[in-house]
Design an enzyme around this catalytic site. Sequence first.
Site, PDB file in Angstrom:
ATOM      1  N   HIS A 173       0.835  -1.211   0.000  1.00  0.00           N
ATOM      2  CA  HIS A 173       0.000   0.000   0.000  1.00  0.00           C
ATOM      3  C   HIS A 173       0.865   1.253   0.000  1.00  0.00           C
ATOM      4  O   HIS A 173       0.624   2.186  -0.777  1.00  0.00           O
ATOM      5  CB  HIS A 173      -0.904   0.037   1.246  1.00  0.00           C
ATOM      6  CG  HIS A 173      -1.927  -1.036   1.297  1.00  0.00           C
ATOM      7  ND1 HIS A 173      -2.080  -1.852   2.402  1.00  0.00           N
ATOM      8  CD2 HIS A 173      -2.862  -1.436   0.403  1.00  0.00           C
ATOM      9  CE1 HIS A 173      -3.065  -2.710   2.175  1.00  0.00           C
ATOM     10  NE2 HIS A 173      -3.553  -2.481   0.964  1.00  0.00           N
ATOM     11  N   LYS A 181     -17.782  -7.827   5.347  1.00  0.00           N
ATOM     12  CA  LYS A 181     -16.472  -8.299   5.803  1.00  0.00           C
ATOM     13  C   LYS A 181     -16.261  -7.915   7.261  1.00  0.00           C
ATOM     14  O   LYS A 181     -16.614  -6.825   7.676  1.00  0.00           O
ATOM     15  CB  LYS A 181     -15.351  -7.623   4.983  1.00  0.00           C
ATOM     16  CG  LYS A 181     -15.178  -8.156   3.590  1.00  0.00           C
ATOM     17  CD  LYS A 181     -13.962  -7.498   2.952  1.00  0.00           C
ATOM     18  CE  LYS A 181     -13.712  -7.989   1.547  1.00  0.00           C
ATOM     19  NZ  LYS A 181     -12.590  -7.277   0.928  1.00  0.00           N
ATOM     20  N   ARG A 193      -1.023  -5.792  -8.748  1.00  0.00           N
ATOM     21  CA  ARG A 193       0.115  -6.678  -8.507  1.00  0.00           C
ATOM     22  C   ARG A 193       0.334  -7.612  -9.685  1.00  0.00           C
ATOM     23  O   ARG A 193       1.452  -7.821 -10.125  1.00  0.00           O
ATOM     24  CB  ARG A 193      -0.103  -7.503  -7.235  1.00  0.00           C
ATOM     25  CG  ARG A 193       0.017  -6.680  -5.965  1.00  0.00           C
ATOM     26  CD  ARG A 193      -0.359  -7.484  -4.781  1.00  0.00           C
ATOM     27  NE  ARG A 193      -1.715  -7.998  -4.992  1.00  0.00           N
ATOM     28  CZ  ARG A 193      -2.461  -8.575  -4.081  1.00  0.00           C
ATOM     29  NH1 ARG A 193      -1.994  -8.775  -2.891  1.00  0.00           N
ATOM     30  NH2 ARG A 193      -3.674  -8.986  -4.353  1.00  0.00           N
ATOM     31  N   SER A 232      -2.804  -8.102   1.852  1.00  0.00           N
ATOM     32  CA  SER A 232      -3.305  -8.014   3.233  1.00  0.00           C
ATOM     33  C   SER A 232      -3.839  -9.362   3.714  1.00  0.00           C
ATOM     34  O   SER A 232      -3.639  -9.740   4.867  1.00  0.00           O
ATOM     35  CB  SER A 232      -4.400  -6.954   3.342  1.00  0.00           C
ATOM     36  OG  SER A 232      -3.851  -5.676   3.183  1.00  0.00           O
TER      37      SER A 232
END
Length: 159
Positions: free
Chosen positions: A18, A42, A91, A129
């Site tokens: 991040h 979540k 990514r 994460s």
Amino acid sequence: MHRICLFPGTFDPVTLGHTDIIDRALPLFDELIIGIGINSGKVPMYSVEQRVDWIREIYKNEPKIKVTSYEGLTVQYCKKVNAHFILRGIRYVADFEYEKAIADINRKMDPEVETIFLTCSPEFSTIASTLVRDVIRNGGDAAQFLPAEVARTIQQQKS
């Protein structure tokens, strides 16, 4: 025009991936809002307050960065904070396909908001994460994946 960008995410926890994206985006915008999205579906590992505190601590000397949390559609939140750009980190190719679909939907909902993609620096491309949370949950040392401010807090919580 004042270039305001929203970098949305859960940042649960904030990782070096991040901060890599944030640091590299800073020269591109006049203001970078780190928006911690609250997703009712979540259950985060860390509270919104903790995540806001981490980002504020990491970027305490960077006046261009604001930190906030929000609920609802990201593109609607952009309108609220007058952001014309959404920043997303990529990514891998799979990330791009998923993020492009979201960007296309957002563009249909508000053509004035443009999504900007930045690819991770190679040394951070494996940091997610989700994986970092697994390391922490299972008692591993995740410090190498985290900014010092985050690693310190997590270490203190363990003791």
